[in-house]
Design a protein around this motif. Structure first.
Motif, PDB file in Angstrom:
ATOM      1  N   ILE A   1       0.853  -1.175   0.000  1.00 12.04           N
ATOM      2  CA  ILE A   1       0.000   0.000   0.000  1.00 12.04           C
ATOM      3  C   ILE A   1       0.895   1.232   0.000  1.00 12.04           C
ATOM      4  N   GLU A   2       0.327   2.339  -0.448  1.00  9.86           N
ATOM      5  CA  GLU A   2       1.087   3.582  -0.535  1.00  9.86           C
ATOM      6  C   GLU A   2       0.421   4.663   0.316  1.00  9.86           C
ATOM      7  N   LEU A   3       1.237   5.458   0.993  1.00 11.73           N
ATOM      8  CA  LEU A   3       0.755   6.600   1.755  1.00 11.73           C
ATOM      9  C   LEU A   3       1.134   7.880   1.023  1.00 11.73           C
ATOM     10  N   THR A   4       0.160   8.779   0.906  1.00 12.31           N
ATOM     11  CA  THR A   4       0.405  10.108   0.363  1.00 12.31           C
ATOM     12  C   THR A   4       0.131  11.101   1.476  1.00 12.31           C
ATOM     13  N   ILE A   5       1.162  11.814   1.918  1.00 10.48           N
ATOM     14  CA  ILE A   5       1.016  12.759   3.030  1.00 10.48           C
ATOM     15  C   ILE A   5       1.176  14.175   2.490  1.00 10.48           C
ATOM     16  N   VAL A   6       0.151  14.979   2.678  1.00 18.08           N
ATOM     17  CA  VAL A   6       0.188  16.378   2.247  1.00 18.08           C
ATOM     18  C   VAL A   6       0.349  17.227   3.499  1.00 18.08           C
ATOM     19  N   HIS A   7       1.436  18.005   3.575  1.00 15.46           N
ATOM     20  CA  HIS A   7       1.787  18.681   4.825  1.00 15.46           C
ATOM     21  C   HIS A   7       2.497  20.006   4.546  1.00 15.46           C
TER      22      HIS A   7
ATOM     23  N   GLU B   1       5.886  19.538  -0.711  1.00 14.98           N
ATOM     24  CA  GLU B   1       5.032  19.358   0.463  1.00 14.98           C
ATOM     25  C   GLU B   1       4.247  18.043   0.430  1.00 14.98           C
ATOM     26  N   ILE B   2       4.499  17.214  -0.545  1.00 18.15           N
ATOM     27  CA  ILE B   2       3.824  15.917  -0.647  1.00 18.15           C
ATOM     28  C   ILE B   2       4.863  14.810  -0.532  1.00 18.15           C
ATOM     29  N   THR B   3       4.634  13.928   0.436  1.00 23.07           N
ATOM     30  CA  THR B   3       5.552  12.817   0.675  1.00 23.07           C
ATOM     31  C   THR B   3       4.851  11.504   0.375  1.00 23.07           C
ATOM     32  N   PHE B   4       5.559  10.602  -0.295  1.00 19.20           N
ATOM     33  CA  PHE B   4       5.013   9.287  -0.628  1.00 19.20           C
ATOM     34  C   PHE B   4       5.812   8.207   0.108  1.00 19.20           C
ATOM     35  N   LEU B   5       5.093   7.275   0.719  1.00 16.71           N
ATOM     36  CA  LEU B   5       5.710   6.134   1.384  1.00 16.71           C
ATOM     37  C   LEU B   5       5.063   4.857   0.858  1.00 16.71           C
ATOM     38  N   GLN B   6       5.850   3.795   0.780  1.00 13.54           N
ATOM     39  CA  GLN B   6       5.324   2.519   0.300  1.00 13.54           C
ATOM     40  C   GLN B   6       5.763   1.400   1.238  1.00 13.54           C
ATOM     41  N   GLY B   7       4.851   0.457   1.503  1.00 14.46           N
ATOM     42  CA  GLY B   7       5.184  -0.672   2.357  1.00 14.46           C
ATOM     43  C   GLY B   7       4.006  -1.605   2.488  1.00 14.46           C
ATOM     44  N   ASN B   8       4.127  -2.588   3.372  1.00 17.03           N
ATOM     45  CA  ASN B   8       2.993  -3.500   3.574  1.00 17.03           C
ATOM     46  C   ASN B   8       2.246  -3.256   4.874  1.00 17.03           C
ATOM     47  N   ALA B   9       2.754  -2.337   5.729  1.00 16.21           N
ATOM     48  CA  ALA B   9       2.047  -2.000   6.967  1.00 16.21           C
ATOM     49  C   ALA B   9       2.598  -0.695   7.534  1.00 16.21           C
ATOM     50  N   PHE B  10       1.719   0.112   8.124  1.00 12.21           N
ATOM     51  CA  PHE B  10       2.105   1.381   8.732  1.00 12.21           C
ATOM     52  C   PHE B  10       1.304   1.604  10.015  1.00 12.21           C
ATOM     53  N   GLU B  11       1.916   2.311  10.961  1.00  9.59           N
ATOM     54  CA  GLU B  11       1.216   2.821  12.132  1.00  9.59           C
ATOM     55  C   GLU B  11       1.151   4.334  11.994  1.00  9.59           C
ATOM     56  N   ILE B  12      -0.033   4.900  12.152  1.00  9.74           N
ATOM     57  CA  ILE B  12      -0.228   6.344  12.053  1.00  9.74           C
ATOM     58  C   ILE B  12      -0.646   6.851  13.422  1.00  9.74           C
TER      59      ILE B  12
ATOM     60  N   ASN C   1      -4.014   5.240  17.816  1.00  9.33           N
ATOM     61  CA  ASN C   1      -3.220   4.949  16.624  1.00  9.33           C
ATOM     62  C   ASN C   1      -4.068   4.277  15.560  1.00  9.33           C
ATOM     63  N   ILE C   2      -3.639   4.438  14.338  1.00  8.13           N
ATOM     64  CA  ILE C   2      -4.288   3.812  13.194  1.00  8.13           C
ATOM     65  C   ILE C   2      -3.307   2.815  12.601  1.00  8.13           C
ATOM     66  N   HIS C   3      -3.742   1.584  12.477  1.00 12.62           N
ATOM     67  CA  HIS C   3      -2.905   0.559  11.855  1.00 12.62           C
ATOM     68  C   HIS C   3      -3.466   0.267  10.470  1.00 12.62           C
ATOM     69  N   CYS C   4      -2.633   0.372   9.450  1.00 10.92           N
ATOM     70  CA  CYS C   4      -3.079   0.039   8.094  1.00 10.92           C
ATOM     71  C   CYS C   4      -2.092  -0.951   7.484  1.00 10.92           C
ATOM     72  N   ALA C   5      -2.630  -1.855   6.695  1.00  8.17           N
ATOM     73  CA  ALA C   5      -1.818  -2.926   6.129  1.00  8.17           C
ATOM     74  C   ALA C   5      -2.471  -3.419   4.850  1.00  8.17           C
ATOM     75  N   VAL C   6      -1.851  -4.436   4.243  1.00  8.15           N
ATOM     76  CA  VAL C   6      -2.377  -5.028   3.023  1.00  8.15           C
ATOM     77  C   VAL C   6      -2.645  -6.504   3.263  1.00  8.15           C
ATOM     78  N   GLN C   7      -3.754  -6.981   2.722  1.00  7.38           N
ATOM     79  CA  GLN C   7      -4.054  -8.409   2.707  1.00  7.38           C
ATOM     80  C   GLN C   7      -3.879  -8.889   1.269  1.00  7.38           C
ATOM     81  N   ARG C   8      -2.949  -9.780   1.049  1.00  5.54           N
ATOM     82  CA  ARG C   8      -2.636 -10.210  -0.306  1.00  5.54           C
ATOM     83  C   ARG C   8      -3.671 -11.205  -0.826  1.00  5.54           C
TER      84      ARG C   8
END
Length: 316
Positions: free
Chosen positions: A228-234, A258-269, A293-300
């Motif tokens: 999954i990809e995160l797009t952070i506008v800050h 001001e836009i940051t992109f992150l990619q991975g299979n799980a993140f804690e926000i 906290n918000i936990h987001c991940a991918v289910q393959r």
């Protein structure tokens, strides 16, 4: 193959009903049909009709992104269910990437052909210790969810749908919300790394490039790459954010610092603010408070979608 149509007649301010009536007149195959009657009903119907499946079934959704979200939520990890879609919403972001049916001829040709399907990932988001949701296209924390809540509460989308401009409801709500949304600070954790962002507008969590009726928020997202990809506008002014949203339709926003992109299979926000709105696939799912906290991940390989035939009988 058994065929079940799951129809949301209210999708697109009544577009679902019109699309279904047109489709029904031309169907010559054997099928069954059920109609959603309230929010969340699509998931219940999908679970009910999928639970005893022992052979392949085709679920054809007539509706928008919200209905697709509900139905897929009801059949995740069910190997017998293949999802097809006849777009009938106002934004139809699903249809901008995935194969969809446009008419009865395409549906019948698919069933009479080799009925190819592809396994797709699903994103997951968990708010605190309680709420757990999947998403097909994307989820969001902050301004995009704030806008989603505004659209759901206002009559803006209703009136724009009336004049055939429903796809503009998100963009119009963005402009209106620019002057009332309060930015927030956020910390993101993944793989023993930490990122901190000040004055954040939103964090979009994507399994698919599009959101908001055609905005290509995450150009690199693919729903079958196990990421999954995160797009952070800050750290961006209100006026400049409006410019960013215009460029998002063309995928050109990636050039802004001001836009940051992150990619991975799980993140804690982790949020440093209270009452931040959240959504999944354009469905408002509530607020999360400070310290939660918000936990987001991918289910393959979580669900199956119809695949485009080699003779291009299905449109994409």
């Amino acid at each position: 193959m058994q065929v079940l149509f799951i129809v949301n007649e209210a999708a697109g301010n009544g577009k679902g009903k019109k699309v279904w009536r047109q489709l029904q007149r031309h169907l010559t195959i054997d099928y069954q049909v059920v109609f959603t009657e309230y929010e969340g009903h699509g998931q219940r119907l999908a679970q009910l009709w999928a639970q005893y499946a022992q052979t392949k079934k085709l679920f054809v959704i007539v509706g928008g992104d919200g209905t697709i979200h509900e139905v897929v939520s009801g059949v995740v990890h069910n190997e017998y269910i293949v999802i097809g879609v006849v777009p009938a919403g106002s934004g139809n972001d699903f249809a901008r990437y995935f194969t969809t049916f446009q008419n009865a001829i395409q549906i019948e040709a698919y069933i009479q052909g080799n009925m190819s399907s592809l396994s797709m990932d699903a994103g997951t988001i968990q708010l605190g210790e309680l709420q757990h949701e999947i998403f097909v296209n994307n989820a969001g924390v902050g301004f995009d969810a704030f806008v989603t809540k505004y659209i759901n509460k206002s009559r803006l989308k209703f009136y724009l749908n009336k004049i055939g401009l429903g796809k503009l409801s998100y963009a119009a709500a963005v402009v209106k919300g620019l002057f009332s949304f309060e930015r927030f600070d956020v910390t993101i954790l993944a793989n023993n790394q930490q990122w901190q962002f000040k004055q954040t507008w939103f964090v979009a969590i994507s399994n698919h490039p599009y959101f908001g009726g055609g905005m290509k928020i995450s150009p690199c997202s693919k729903p079958n790459d196990e990421k999954i990809e995160l797009t952070i506008v800050h750290g961006i002014s209100r006026l400049k954010l409006l410019l960013v949203f215009i460029t998002v339709f063309f995928g050109k926003h990636t050039k802004f610092k001001e836009i940051t992109f992150l990619q991975g299979n799980a993140f804690e926000i982790l949020l440093q603010s209270q009452h931040i709105d959240c959504h999944t696939d354009g469905n408002y799912i509530g607020e999360i408070g400070q310290g939660m906290n918000i936990h987001c991940a991918v289910q393959r390989e979580a669900w199956q979608v119809v695949a485009e035939e080699t003779n291009n009988i299905i449109s994409q």
